[in-house]
Design a protein around this motif. Structure first.
Motif, PDB file in Angstrom:
ATOM      1  N   LEU A 156       0.852  -1.178   0.000  1.00  0.00           N
ATOM      2  CA  LEU A 156       0.000   0.000   0.000  1.00  0.00           C
ATOM      3  C   LEU A 156       0.893   1.234   0.000  1.00  0.00           C
ATOM      4  O   LEU A 156       1.658   1.445   0.941  1.00  0.00           O
ATOM      5  CB  LEU A 156      -0.908  -0.008   1.224  1.00  0.00           C
ATOM      6  CG  LEU A 156      -1.765   1.228   1.477  1.00  0.00           C
ATOM      7  CD1 LEU A 156      -2.843   1.349   0.417  1.00  0.00           C
ATOM      8  CD2 LEU A 156      -2.399   1.156   2.858  1.00  0.00           C
ATOM      9  N   ALA A 194       0.987   5.080   0.437  1.00  0.00           N
ATOM     10  CA  ALA A 194       0.134   6.107   1.023  1.00  0.00           C
ATOM     11  C   ALA A 194       0.772   7.477   0.846  1.00  0.00           C
ATOM     12  O   ALA A 194       1.980   7.605   0.649  1.00  0.00           O
ATOM     13  CB  ALA A 194      -0.099   5.819   2.505  1.00  0.00           C
ATOM     14  N   SER A 199       1.792   8.943  -3.890  1.00  0.00           N
ATOM     15  CA  SER A 199       1.618   7.500  -4.059  1.00  0.00           C
ATOM     16  C   SER A 199       1.355   7.110  -5.511  1.00  0.00           C
ATOM     17  O   SER A 199       1.648   5.985  -5.925  1.00  0.00           O
ATOM     18  CB  SER A 199       0.458   7.012  -3.182  1.00  0.00           C
ATOM     19  OG  SER A 199      -0.757   7.665  -3.528  1.00  0.00           O
ATOM     20  N   LEU A 230      -5.386   5.338   6.238  1.00  0.00           N
ATOM     21  CA  LEU A 230      -5.242   4.096   5.481  1.00  0.00           C
ATOM     22  C   LEU A 230      -6.610   3.479   5.259  1.00  0.00           C
ATOM     23  O   LEU A 230      -7.546   3.741   6.027  1.00  0.00           O
ATOM     24  CB  LEU A 230      -4.364   3.104   6.262  1.00  0.00           C
ATOM     25  CG  LEU A 230      -2.924   3.494   6.567  1.00  0.00           C
ATOM     26  CD1 LEU A 230      -2.237   2.395   7.381  1.00  0.00           C
ATOM     27  CD2 LEU A 230      -2.141   3.762   5.282  1.00  0.00           C
ATOM     28  N   ALA A 276      -6.175  -2.544   5.680  1.00  0.00           N
ATOM     29  CA  ALA A 276      -4.721  -2.615   5.881  1.00  0.00           C
ATOM     30  C   ALA A 276      -4.412  -3.065   7.300  1.00  0.00           C
ATOM     31  O   ALA A 276      -4.977  -2.560   8.274  1.00  0.00           O
ATOM     32  CB  ALA A 276      -4.084  -1.270   5.599  1.00  0.00           C
ATOM     33  N   VAL A 280       3.234  -0.964   4.078  1.00  0.00           N
ATOM     34  CA  VAL A 280       2.870   0.415   3.751  1.00  0.00           C
ATOM     35  C   VAL A 280       4.145   1.178   3.420  1.00  0.00           C
ATOM     36  O   VAL A 280       5.110   1.153   4.197  1.00  0.00           O
ATOM     37  CB  VAL A 280       2.127   1.095   4.918  1.00  0.00           C
ATOM     38  CG1 VAL A 280       1.845   2.562   4.598  1.00  0.00           C
ATOM     39  CG2 VAL A 280       0.827   0.360   5.224  1.00  0.00           C
ATOM     40  N   ALA A 284      -0.408   3.289  10.304  1.00  0.00           N
ATOM     41  CA  ALA A 284       0.299   2.042   9.995  1.00  0.00           C
ATOM     42  C   ALA A 284       0.999   1.480  11.228  1.00  0.00           C
ATOM     43  O   ALA A 284       0.962   0.263  11.471  1.00  0.00           O
ATOM     44  CB  ALA A 284       1.306   2.289   8.872  1.00  0.00           C
ATOM     45  N   CYS A 338       1.434  -2.617  10.830  1.00  0.00           N
ATOM     46  CA  CYS A 338       1.855  -2.868   9.447  1.00  0.00           C
ATOM     47  C   CYS A 338       3.378  -2.801   9.338  1.00  0.00           C
ATOM     48  O   CYS A 338       4.045  -2.086  10.095  1.00  0.00           O
ATOM     49  CB  CYS A 338       1.272  -1.825   8.502  1.00  0.00           C
ATOM     50  SG  CYS A 338      -0.526  -1.707   8.473  1.00  0.00           S
ATOM     51  N   LEU A 398       6.279  -1.047   7.627  1.00  0.00           N
ATOM     52  CA  LEU A 398       6.256   0.342   7.191  1.00  0.00           C
ATOM     53  C   LEU A 398       7.634   0.767   6.699  1.00  0.00           C
ATOM     54  O   LEU A 398       8.635   0.551   7.384  1.00  0.00           O
ATOM     55  CB  LEU A 398       5.807   1.251   8.341  1.00  0.00           C
ATOM     56  CG  LEU A 398       5.820   2.758   8.104  1.00  0.00           C
ATOM     57  CD1 LEU A 398       4.810   3.150   7.023  1.00  0.00           C
ATOM     58  CD2 LEU A 398       5.521   3.510   9.409  1.00  0.00           C
TER      59      LEU A 398
END
Length: 343
Positions: free
Chosen positions: A61, A63, A67, A90, A94, A100, A119, A124, A126
């Motif tokens: 993803l 962000a 992006s 987000l 996610a 991310v 995140a 996540c 990151l």
């Protein structure tokens, strides 16, 4: 007050000196990519080593406001689902299985800060490219976070840092920072203000655009993004209209152009309307759909007497070709600005 284009200004030392700040910034594009990649090299190597111990993410993803550049590069290549999310925060799905990535060139963007904080909260993986000690870096600190330090606000240089990381963890195509820098250096040399307009492709393109409304097209996903950025640069530099889009969106503009009449009096009242000119950003893409769309555009241009200008690149990677086309078009926009005179 009338505005006209004085091409002699493109070789005039005083006029070029007035635009030195922008031209110098463009000329330093390659060095910014090298410097930014060098600054982030140690952190990137550490992040790659840590990624080797983790499972491949369920999805990637991207962000933040930049992006869409990552999407243009990664969508055709990424082996897992890829999503660009330019809005703040987000998407709801996610989580800890996802990676991310965030580009934050100046580190002060509140939307990017919101995304990295979310995140971290969700656990996540990151990866963030941003200045150390910035708002975004402060929000990115976490167990599964990797901060790739940058010191430039150049979105392209920041993107190359992240793309190099994704390349090394097998989530993206080849993205060699040195090759991108070399492509940018080649454009800076070819388009240098010290090269006269007879051998300077950016100055020649500026002359071709002087009395027109440019219609900019790129066939591949990355060339199309470069086209949008070039059109934006022309609008910002001149205050004139400049369009970029898909072939089906640009065709009506070309087809609506009044057929050129060789007997038109250029000084007659109403003859000053600017005609479109088709600017093709050619990154060498040879997919059938690209060839078909280009053929339709150039055929329509030929039928309506619309001039076609082509910007090419011989860079070796997709990202380098994108960078080369973008810088070539941006140089032309700046020379167009320098040449315009108000009377």
């Amino acid at each position: 007050m009338a505005t006209w284009f004085d091409e002699s200004r493109l070789d005039d030392a005083a006029a070029l000196e007035a635009g030195d700040l922008v031209l110098r910034t463009l000329a330093e594009s390659g060095s910014r990519v090298r410097r930014t990649a060098g600054e982030a090299a140690a952190a990137t190597a550490e992040a790659v080593t840590r990624a080797d111990d983790l499972a491949r993410p369920r999805a990637v993803l991207a962000a933040g406001p930049d992006s869409r550049l990552l999407r243009a590069v990664l969508e055709p290549w990424c082996p897992v689902p890829f999503v660009a999310w330019p809005a703040a925060g987000l998407p709801g799905w996610a989580g800890s299985l996802d990676l991310v990535v965030v580009l934050a060139p100046d580190g002060a963007d509140t939307g990017a800060a919101s995304a990295v904080a979310e995140a971290v909260r969700r656990g996540c993986q990151l990866v963030v490219a941003c200045p150390p000690g910035s708002l975004v870096a402060d929000h990115a600190a976490g167990r599964w976070s990797a901060i790739l330090p940058t010191s430039t606000r150049d979105p392209l240089a920041t993107a190359v840092v992240v793309l190099e990381y994704l390349d090394r963890v097998s989530l993206g195509p080849r993205a060699d920072a040195e090759q991108v820098a070399e492509a940018l250096d080649a454009v800076a040399i070819a388009c240098s203000p010290h090269r006269d307009l007879a051998v300077n492709p950016a100055k020649m393109l500026a002359i071709a655009l002087a009395d027109t409304n440019p219609v900019v097209w790129g066939g591949s996903v990355l060339a199309a993004r470069a086209a949008r950025r070039v059109a934006e640069s022309i609008r910002r530099a001149t205050g004139r209209s400049s369009l970029a889009g898909d072939a089906e969106h640009l065709l009506p503009v070309i087809e609506a152009a009044r057929q050129r009449d060789v007997f038109d009096d250029p000084f007659a009242e109403g003859s000053g309307d600017r005609r479109p000119v088709l600017v093709v950003l050619d990154d060498g893409a040879e997919e059938p759909v690209v060839r078909e769309q280009r053929g339709r555009l150039t055929a329509a241009a030929s039928e309506r007497g619309v001039r076609v200008e082509t910007v090419t690149t011989d860079a070796t990677t997709e990202v380098a070709r994108y960078a080369s086309l973008l810088l070539s078009g941006t140089y032309a926009a700046e020379y167009l600005r320098i040449g315009l005179v108000d009377d």
